[in-house]
Motif scaffolding. Sequence first.
Motif, PDB file in Angstrom:
ATOM      1  N   ARG A  18       0.796  -1.201  -0.332  1.00 38.97           N
ATOM      2  CA  ARG A  18      -0.052  -0.142   0.439  1.00 38.97           C
ATOM      3  C   ARG A  18       1.143   1.689  -0.356  1.00 38.97           C
ATOM      4  O   ARG A  18       0.483   2.365  -0.892  1.00 38.97           O
ATOM      5  CB  ARG A  18      -0.812   0.390   1.041  1.00 38.97           C
ATOM      6  N   ARG A  45      -6.256  -6.230  -0.129  1.00 37.64           N
ATOM      7  CA  ARG A  45      -6.910  -5.363   0.284  1.00 37.64           C
ATOM      8  C   ARG A  45      -5.360  -4.147   0.370  1.00 37.64           C
ATOM      9  O   ARG A  45      -5.654  -3.328   0.869  1.00 37.64           O
ATOM     10  CB  ARG A  45      -6.010  -6.318   1.880  1.00 37.64           C
ATOM     11  N   GLU A  48      -7.124  -1.791  -1.391  1.00 38.29           N
ATOM     12  CA  GLU A  48      -8.497  -1.402  -1.326  1.00 38.29           C
ATOM     13  C   GLU A  48      -7.912   0.198  -0.065  1.00 38.29           C
ATOM     14  O   GLU A  48      -9.469   1.152  -0.222  1.00 38.29           O
ATOM     15  CB  GLU A  48      -9.098  -1.780   0.457  1.00 38.29           C
ATOM     16  N   ARG A  49      -6.969   0.590  -0.111  1.00 40.42           N
ATOM     17  CA  ARG A  49      -5.776   1.645  -0.295  1.00 40.42           C
ATOM     18  C   ARG A  49      -5.193   2.300  -0.264  1.00 40.42           C
ATOM     19  O   ARG A  49      -4.240   2.863   0.619  1.00 40.42           O
ATOM     20  CB  ARG A  49      -5.576   0.601   2.043  1.00 40.42           C
TER      21      ARG A  49
END
Length: 148
Positions: A18, A45, A48-49
């Motif tokens: 991320r 995941r 998502e960010r």
Amino acid sequence: MIRAAFIGAGARSVSHMRALTYLPDVQVAAVAELDETRAQAAQARANERRAPGSDPIQAQVYRDYRQMLEAATPDVVYLCLPPYVHGQIDHDVVDYGRPVLFEKPLGLDMGMVNEVADHIRARGIVNAVGYQKRYSSAVQAPRKLLAG
């Protein structure tokens, strides 16, 4: 474009993936993980960010880290494994000869850790161990209190 590769797809890998989306000249190119579903979930995941406006992570997944290093030819490697797995993998990554971030702790056996450190010095590669939170104010304030 700097191509990053990950060995291991746990929570720390997700955090690093991320963070890399905030660097426009870096691409998460490959992930080596024995469980392909876990590798895909880690990318999901991280996506998502990810940084607003950044391209989604769509890294190639490999079950064997050696195959990943050979096929993906990353410019930098993140070794994000549990401490009991470290050892030969670390030496193989050092021999690959690119900058590497080792997620902490590097191992449970100080003899093995010192061997890897000696290998790193002999190869002269850029490296770091992921103790990034030691610099946060949440850690520094208690350290000052405990020091007195």
